[in-house]
Design an enzyme around this catalytic site. Structure first.
Site, PDB file in Angstrom:
ATOM      1  N   MET A  99       0.806  -1.273   0.057  1.00 40.61           N
ATOM      2  CA  MET A  99       0.138   0.111   0.163  1.00 40.61           C
ATOM      3  C   MET A  99       0.954   1.258   0.027  1.00 40.61           C
ATOM      4  SD  MET A  99      -3.121   0.554   2.192  1.00 40.61           S
ATOM      5  CE  MET A  99      -2.611   1.876   2.465  1.00 40.61           C
ATOM      6  N   SER A 143      -7.266  -3.393  -5.689  1.00 40.08           N
ATOM      7  CA  SER A 143      -6.162  -2.367  -6.197  1.00 40.08           C
ATOM      8  C   SER A 143      -5.301  -1.822  -5.048  1.00 40.08           C
ATOM      9  CB  SER A 143      -6.737  -1.023  -6.968  1.00 40.08           C
ATOM     10  OG  SER A 143      -7.489  -0.184  -5.980  1.00 40.08           O
ATOM     11  N   ASP A 144      -4.039  -1.858  -5.345  1.00 40.73           N
ATOM     12  CA  ASP A 144      -3.100  -0.883  -4.293  1.00 40.73           C
ATOM     13  C   ASP A 144      -3.923   0.393  -4.139  1.00 40.73           C
ATOM     14  OD1 ASP A 144      -1.347   0.154  -2.593  1.00 40.73           O
ATOM     15  OD2 ASP A 144       0.497  -0.936  -3.771  1.00 40.73           O
ATOM     16  N   TRP A 145      -3.682   1.403  -3.296  1.00 43.17           N
ATOM     17  CA  TRP A 145      -4.069   2.598  -3.093  1.00 43.17           C
ATOM     18  C   TRP A 145      -3.793   3.588  -4.176  1.00 43.17           C
ATOM     19  CZ3 TRP A 145      -5.461  -0.956  -0.309  1.00 43.17           C
ATOM     20  CH2 TRP A 145      -6.597  -0.752   0.935  1.00 43.17           C
ATOM     21  N   ALA A 202      -4.152   2.942  -7.265  1.00 42.56           N
ATOM     22  CA  ALA A 202      -3.501   2.282  -8.375  1.00 42.56           C
ATOM     23  C   ALA A 202      -4.426   2.134  -9.510  1.00 42.56           C
ATOM     24  CB  ALA A 202      -2.863   1.060  -7.943  1.00 42.56           C
TER      25      ALA A 202
END
Length: 875
Positions: free
Chosen positions: A1, A285-287, A289
């Site tokens: 993250m 999702s990653d933050w 992304a």
């Protein structure tokens, strides 16, 4: 993250303004070198077809069948950055009994919390080579996350794998080998989820450096270009084991792979992860992304975090209300939304979170008892946000055990260690004592005092730091401490004095820059920080006996001092978390013998790692990082090129000695060139595919909105307009290869982790490990596979396939250790048939056993069925 505390890192907001730029300029697949392809794969496979998830899917389908459009879209995205107690907060569907879900960092402990444990980092866990400790640390993490009311533990990290020694986040994972990483990740998943917490294994995939990883208005995120075989045999291996362990969530990385952003890479998500590996949970999702709305939904993304789209903190989103609109206008099939929603709910049911699961009782945004309920809102109500629930229990015990059993003895001339209790010690280096202002640097974004973890979202706040100086005090040691990284000119050495020199090397996530290092060790390279080399050399000039203790995120170069006559002993204590003191003292003074082993290779010079694994610098257009070395990273590369490292992967000394004898090999499952046919997919939930009425997305009457908070509803006119467009001739431009017809699945699939036959045990190996020394100690038996030499397929000389750590053995005591190799361990990925094949069924695979990758004393042959200890080591 990659999130941060509120308003502290403007770069997060700047980076996410990408959607204000033309989609054509940053969202399209950009040119990559020839031969590197991200082939389209549609549609997203439905979840629920494996028997071990069927009951959770049945329960989830009952809820989904009764949910409105807005309720479904509300739980597939976050409510906005800083819009709740946790680093990620989904919407809810309270009418059907589904609360908001709390997603929280990080891999080594609860980020930005209180009354929690700061566990040793993943790289430290890997150095233990202890499966039992890997599992027990996971259980302790699960207990703490559950105790704080967190639904999703954002870990473990098995990507990056550690291809680049300078990589900023390698320390969050377990080591630069896919099997070591796989055991560390899978056992952590099992431990965490045994407590009812959903694990989110990350970062999928090939996110091997920090710089240039994120898409921004001026440049697309770095493209990791790798071939299909390398993907499967290295970078995918740990994720496959995590999925096989039943992980509930997978986090997508920021970077692109072969030119296609991971957040909308249909080949990776739909084909590899959900179809081939049979992943049943949800993809998050990653933050920040996510870079598109419809495209990412079609490619298999199930949850957007933290939910923001074009510009954070302005109520803008790619999904939420936009996903409601996209379903109403027909661009996102109802079938896809139903599967997204079902996957989220199924993971919730699978961990038993529908019954007596606590609500969040902490706030990642503040350490105060009261604060803003929605810190990202323009006007937020206030209330109690921290209840200071103590979740530590006895977890300091397992944290200390990990820190202690990871300590790796690299050099010990004339049995300098263990120290005598009456030794006169001179202690040098600020790393020996904790930062006097503990936790003063946001997300540990500084290198002050004892280095217990790297920086970034993978960090945690220390409840305390038991430093080496604390440990010396508790021992009543006779020492003098110089709290400086410059050798004091006033120091006087007396005969018999022992100099303890503490040095370190740091790295982290690139939203924080520390001493000009932007996450990766881009400035200092692999050198020790804070004049560490000079400090060691200065001490070595003045003292006859120097012991160097290193806290580090990864390999460092030691050639300036490792062979100096005065440098008698070197210990790597890795990243011990809060338990840096007594854990080290137990080894220094011989309460226990060191039993850690290196989870990576330490080179003599940085160029020895190979040119292709260097950090990629600025490039016009999309930065390209082509993995031209293929399978040859870390020890595989050193062995192929015949380069002698300073210390090999798996190296670790003890205060005692061990022998390996009486090895035997037994055939369990007969091999075939191709695995048996995979099981067919089971039934999955079935829903109506009709577009719901627009009224299901209307704003509720008299609803009190919080500005900047993300909602899934649309104004009536917008919803009606979207519904009308579904019947128009203006259709969404679907990507090449798009289809809505479900596939039977690839031959390599068939269950969580892949075809279950891949994990059949092919051979078991037993070996007697004996303590031949004078003190008690633990040994690590490492098993490496050497493929037959007469095959045409290029394979690394040796590859780690299993390991086992003994219990503590008294002098003269023995233990029989059992290890195994599976069908997959003896296979290679065939890019033509898209399946795992055994290249020579009747060939003689060498199963090598020893204490390190360069210290292999036993060989068992699969064709002869015999083991011998009088053969020449392959490396």
């Amino acid at each position: 993250m990659a999130t941060s505390t509120p308003y502290s890192h403007f770069s997060l907001i700047l980076l996410s303004i990408s959607s204000c730029v033309s989609g054509a300029s940053i969202h399209r697949r950009l040119a990559v070198p020839d031969g590197y392809v991200a082939a389209p794969y549609y549609p997203t496979p439905h979840g629920g077809w494996t028997a071990d998830w069927s009951e959770s899917y049945r329960k989830a389908s009952l809820l989904v069948s009764n949910m409105t459009l807005a309720e479904k879209t509300n739980i597939t995205a976050g409510t906005g950055i800083y819009m709740g107690r946790c680093v990620g907060n989904t919407g809810s569907a309270l009418r059907v009994g589904f609360p908001q879900m709390c997603l929280q960092d990080g891999p080594l402990g609860i980020r930005n919390s209180d009354h929690n444990t700061a566990f040793p980092a993943g790289i430290t866990v890997g150095a233990t080579f202890d499966k039992d400790l890997m599992r027990r640390r996971g259980e302790a993490l699960g207990e703490e996350f559950r105790g704080k009311g967190i639904n999703v533990y954002l870990g473990p990290s098995v990507g990056p794998l550690g291809r680049k020694p300078r990589g900023g986040r390698n320390w969050e994972g377990f080591g630069a080998d896919p099997v070591l990483q796989a055991f560390g990740g899978a056992l952590t998943v099992e431990g965490v989820q045994s407590k009812g917490v959903i694990a989110a294994i990350k970062h999928f995939i090939a996110n091997e450096q920090e710089m240039f990883r994120m898409y921004n208005p001026f440049q697309a995120g770095i493209s990791s270009n790798l071939d299909d075989r390398t993907l499967h045999e290295l970078y995918l291996w740990p994720f496959a084991e995590g999925v096989r362990s039943g992980v509930g969530s997978v986090m997508i990385s920021y970077n692109a792979v072969n030119g296609s952003a991971c957040s909308q890479n249909s080949y990776l998500i739909n084909n590899v992860l959900k179809d081939e590996l049979g992943f049943q949970g949800f993809v998050v999702s990653d933050w920040l992304a996510q870079i598109s709305g419809v495209s990412s939904a079609l490619a298999g993304l199930d949850m957007s975090m933290p939910g923001d789209g074009a510009v954070p903190l302005f109520g803008d989103s790619y999904w939420m209300y936009e996903l409601s609109r996209s379903v109403l206008n027909g661009s996102v099939p109802v079938d896809r939304l139903n599967d997204m929603t079902t996957r989220v709910l199924a993971a919730w049911f699978q961990m038993g979170q529908d019954s007596n699961y606590p609500s969040p009782n902490f706030d990642t945004n503040t350490q105060d008892e009261t604060g803003l309920l929605y810190p990202g809102a323009l006007f937020s109500p206030k209330g109690v946000v921290n209840e200071f629930v103590n979740v530590q229990a006895n977890h300091a015990d397992v944290a200390k055990e990990v820190a202690r059993d990871a300590i790796t003895l690299l050099k010990n001339i004339n049995n300098t260690l263990p120290l005598k209790l009456n030794s006169t010690l001179k202690v040098f280096g600020t790393d020996a004592e904790k930062n006097s202002d503990l936790n003063s640097c946001s997300d540990q974004g500084c290198d002050k005092g004892t280095l217990g973890m790297g920086w970034g979202s993978g960090s945690a706040r220390y409840p305390y730091m038991d430093s080496p100086i604390d440990g010396l005090k508790a021992r009543g040691a006779n020492y003098k401490f110089y709290d400086t990284n410059l050798f004091p000119i006033t120091d006087k050495a007396s005969p018999g004095d022992v100099a303890l020199v503490f040095i370190n090397a740091d790295s982290g996530e690139n939203y924080i820059t520390v001493e000009a290092n932007a996450g990766d060790r881009n400035i200092v390279g692999l050198k020790a920080w804070h004049n560490g080399d000079d400090l060691v050399k200065a001490a070595a000039k003045k003292y006859d006996t120097v012991v160097v203790i290193v806290h580090t995120v990864g390999p460092i170069l030691m050639e300036e001092w490792i062979d100096l006559p005065s440098v008698k002993a070197v210990l790597f204590a890795h990243l011990p978390g809060q338990e840096a003191g007594d854990s080290l003292m137990q080894v220094l003074y011989g309460d226990v013998a060191p039993s850690g082993h290196l989870p990576y290779t330490i080179a003599k010079q940085e160029s020895d790692y190979g040119e292709s694994v260097e950090l990629v610098g600025f490039q016009l257009g999309q930065p390209q990082d082509t993995f031209s070395e293929g399978l040859y990273i870390d020890y595989r590369h050193f062995n192929k090129e015949g380069i002698t490292p300073r210390f090999a992967f798996g190296h670790g000394l003890s205060y005692t000695s061990f022998s390996f004898s009486n090895a035997s090999i037994s055939s369990v499952t007969p091999l075939t060139a191709v695995p048996p046919t995979r099981p067919a997919k089971g039934e999955v939930p079935s829903y109506s595919t009709a577009i719901p009425p627009a009224s299901e997305a209307y704003w509720p009457e008299k609803f009190d909105r919080i500005w900047r908070y993300l909602y899934s509803w649309l104004d009536k006119s917008d919803a009606d307009k979207a519904a009308a467009k579904a019947n128009s001739t203006d259709k969404y431009p679907y990507p090449e290869g798009y289809s809505t017809v479900q596939k039977a699945g690839p031959a390599a699939g068939g269950a969580q982790g892949g075809n279950p036959a891949l994990f059949d045990t092919a051979y078991t190996i037993s070996v007697t490990v004996s303590n031949t020394g004078k003190v008690a100690g633990k040994a690590v038996a490492q098993l490496y596979v050497q493929f037959p030499t007469d095959i045409s397929i290029d394979t690394p000389v040796i590859q780690l396939r299993d390991f086992e750590k003994t219990r503590e053995l008294a002098p003269g005591e023995s233990q029989v250790v059992k290890m195994r190799v599976t069908r997959k361990d003896l296979s290679v990925w065939d890019t033509v048939s898209q399946n795992w094949i055994v290249p020579n069924v009747g060939g003689d695979y060498g199963l090598w056993i020893g204490e390190a990758s360069d210290k292999l004393g036993l060989r068992c042959g699969t064709s002869t069925g015999r083991c011998a200890d009088d053969v020449k080591s392959p490396v």
